[in-house]
Design a protein around this motif. Structure first.
Motif, mmCIF file in Angstrom:
data_model
loop_
_atom_site.group_PDB
_atom_site.id
_atom_site.type_symbol
_atom_site.label_atom_id
_atom_site.label_comp_id
_atom_site.label_asym_id
_atom_site.label_seq_id
_atom_site.Cartn_x
_atom_site.Cartn_y
_atom_site.Cartn_z
ATOM 1 N N TYR A 36 0.939 -1.174 -0.133
ATOM 2 C CA TYR A 36 0.082 -0.056 0.184
ATOM 3 C C TYR A 36 0.989 1.333 -0.028
ATOM 4 N N SER B 110 -9.887 2.006 7.335
ATOM 5 C CA SER B 110 -10.486 2.507 6.094
ATOM 6 C C SER B 110 -9.646 3.262 5.230
ATOM 7 N N CYS C 9 -7.613 1.358 0.298
ATOM 8 C CA CYS C 9 -8.745 0.986 -0.790
ATOM 9 C C CYS C 9 -8.162 -0.157 -1.748
ATOM 10 N N ASP D 132 -7.036 -2.021 -4.768
ATOM 11 C CA ASP D 132 -6.073 -1.859 -5.985
ATOM 12 C C ASP D 132 -6.148 -3.007 -7.006
ATOM 13 N N ARG E 162 -6.959 -4.239 0.699
ATOM 14 C CA ARG E 162 -6.272 -4.068 -0.732
ATOM 15 C C ARG E 162 -6.772 -4.956 -1.728
#
Length: 607
Positions: free
Chosen positions: A28, A96, A99, A101, A133
């Motif tokens: 990330y 949170s 997100c 990918d 993720r």
């Protein structure tokens, strides 16, 4: 984030069948600040459990991270903290900010072979990150800190456990990692390095190609201000000087602690060097063994009668031009001084191997482990590995010469006069030493073409001293050999640059020249004086310091190397008429007082 996995050349990757991924700031983007939450919870845990102030908690955590690789490892070793409650608490965070990918997931899925997560975090936390993720289900194994027995990266044992338990051939593995401190053990597996060209905030290290010749030891990475590679006179002087200035220093000396001191050479410290040696606390240790150099005499003996010119220090100063010392004595006294500096550590029988420069520091791989520093000084000689690893090229030129180095006693006193006798093949230089067995003594550097020098070394002592007597033009009377002979090659070599990110080259790593006019080591000490002058606690090793160092030194290095090369070529020349021309030139530069004094100041490196 997914662009970090843009393909490398297929030929580079086609051997890889296992892909090992770090987790935090790798799968990330760092700007997600997920680890900021973990860091805050670790701080709160330390404050509560150890009853520390916030500032003390941060200091302790930072110290444990440097010494042990993770905060947890330090807490376990120093305080007996149970690992699982700590891991559960610090990883209880808000996901949170992450997100899914899809593109990254597609690229990872397309990689041929097995995929493994290897992280210093907890396994449960890693699974939550993968889910957030959109990467869950893509990996064949997740190795967290508990799976390695709470042994963290970059400890070699942690990698060995993952290799063993996952059951793969490390030489066919690639590793994606955001922290350069963890590079060295994957290299030891047999993996090579390929660097992403992404900006620092998004980069990943990609280990791909098998590579030999690099090893790694399990270690706790130590941190100092300066690492110096090279344990010669220049490197030792640098360690003493920076240590005396209050900096912490590790010096890597490939020689053993008790090395045979068979160096027959001597070193002349010119006037400017004394202030530096006093600043380093070295001068009081060596002053009693100094042989003053008050007169420099140049003799052209190509024709008889010989032409000579004396350059006398009294014309420009109340001090000698310099002071001469045996190299073996210098090394012993420098080691004595360094032993009195607790902030300087010499690691004997320890090689510099490689380094990785970053914005704020440089990670230096030594043969006994990794050291984090703010500045790496390459003082490791003409074949400098620091220079090579920094990607700095060096241009060398050969004079087809070698120097025969030895000491003599002689029937006439030297009266603290250093004498260069010129004929052909190169200068024959006699430099004053303290008396030996009640007889005047001098060190000799006899430069000749390579074949002739080899022939001289092959002579027995009687034939050799007879040849030396003839070459000396009898300037000090009858000579007797007072030491063994040594042979040294004569070259000129200059590094294209003397700096790289977090790296400064000095001494023969930066410049090599023939031993004429005592310029070699004194240029090295000028390098050191510049580094000391430019170093500040805040800016040590930074771009501003290193750019200023290059500006200050590179022009002077070029000028002096050109001058010494010209003098040496003139001394070598054996063409008809060249001796007479050289003699006229000597008279020309010695005659007018203003020219003579200007040349003496230039030779000393003073204005």
């Amino acid at each position: 984030m997914s662009e970090i996995l843009k393909p490398a050349p297929r030929a580079v990757m086609n051997h890889v069948n296992v892909w090992v991924f770090d987790l935090d700031n790798t799968l990330y983007p760092p700007e997600a600040t997920l680890f900021d939450q973990i860091r805050a919870r670790m701080r709160d845990y330390v404050i509560r459990e150890l009853r520390l102030s916030p500032a003390d908690a941060d200091t302790l955590r930072d110290g444990y991270w440097h010494r042990y690789g993770t905060t947890l490892a330090g807490l376990m070793a120093e305080h007996g903290i149970a690992p699982e409650p700590f891991l559960d608490e610090v990883h209880d965070i808000d996901f949170s900010c992450l997100c899914a990918d899809v593109q990254l997931a597609t690229q990872i899925a397309a990689l041929p072979g097995r995929k493994i997560i290897f992280t210093n975090a907890a396994q449960g936390y890693a699974n939550k990150v993968l889910k957030a993720r959109g990467l869950d289900g893509l990996f064949d194994g997740v190795f967290g800190i508990s799976q390695t027995g709470y042994c963290p990266k970059p400890e070699r044992a942690a990698y060995d456990i993952v290799i063993r338990d996952a059951g793969f051939d490390a030489t066919r593995a690639a590793m994606f990692e955001d922290d350069p401190a963890t590079c060295w053990c994957p290299i030891a597996w047999g993996c090579g390095r390929c660097w992403s060209d992404q900006p620092r905030s998004r980069h990943i290290l990609i280990f791909l190609r098998p590579m030999s010749g690099i090893s790694c030891r399990s270690c706790n990475m130590s941190s100092v201000d300066i690492v110096i590679a090279g344990g010669g006179v220049a490197g030792l002087t640098a360690a003493a000087a920076f240590g005396a200035a209050g900096y912490t220093v590790v010096l890597a000396d490939p020689a053993p602690a008790v090395a045979a001191q068979n160096d027959q050479r001597t070193t002349a410290f010119l006037q400017p060097a004394r202030a530096l040696l006093e600043q380093a606390g070295v001068w009081p240790l060596i002053a009693g063994d100094a042989a003053d150099l008050r007169v420099m005499r140049i003799v052209d003996a190509a024709k008889q009668p010989a032409v000579s010119a004396d350059f006398v220090s009294d014309e420009i100063s109340d001090q000698p031009f310099g002071w001469n010392f045996p190299n073996a004595l210098l090394r012993a006294k420098l080691l004595e001084r360094i032993a009195a500096l607790p902030q300087v550590q010499i690691r004997f029988a320890t090689r510099y191997e490689s380094h990785l420069a970053q914005d704020a520091d440089v990670r230096v791989q030594l043969s006994d482990g990794i050291v984090r520093a703010r500045l790496l000084i390459g003082a490791d000689g003409r074949a400098s590995n620091v220079r090579e690893q920094a990607g700095i090229k060096a241009r060398a030129s050969s004079f087809a010469q070698k120097a025969v180095v030895f000491s003599v006693t002689h029937s006439q006193p030297h009266d603290n006069v250093s004498i260069e006798v010129h004929r052909s093949g190169g200068p024959f230089t006699l430099v004053p030493l303290p008396d030996r067995d009640g007889k005047p003594c001098s060190s000799v550097v006899w430069m000749e073409n390579g074949a002739r020098a080899e022939d001289l070394m092959a002579l027995d002592d009687a034939a050799f001293i007879a040849a030396a007597q003839d070459r000396s033009a009898d300037v000090l009377g009858q000579m007797a050999l007072a030491s063994k002979r040594q042979l040294w090659p004569i070259i000129a070599q200059r590094a294209a640059h003397i700096t790289a990110p977090r790296v400064a080259l000095m001494a023969e790593a930066a410049h090599v020249m023939p031993p004429i006019g005592a310029q070699g080591l004194n240029m090295s000490l000028a390098d050191l004086a510049a580094l000391l002058d430019l170093a500040t606690p805040a800016g040590l090793g930074g771009g501003t310091m290193l750019r200023a160092y290059a500006r200050r030194r590179e022009a002077d290095i070029a000028l002096r190397m050109a001058g010494v090369a010209a003098l040496n070529h003139a001394s070598i020349a054996a063409l008809p008429g060249i001796g007479a021309l050289r003699a006229r030139g000597l008279r020309a530069i010695h005659g007018p007082k203003v020219i003579r004094q200007a040349l003496m100041r230039l030779g000393l490196g003073v204005r």
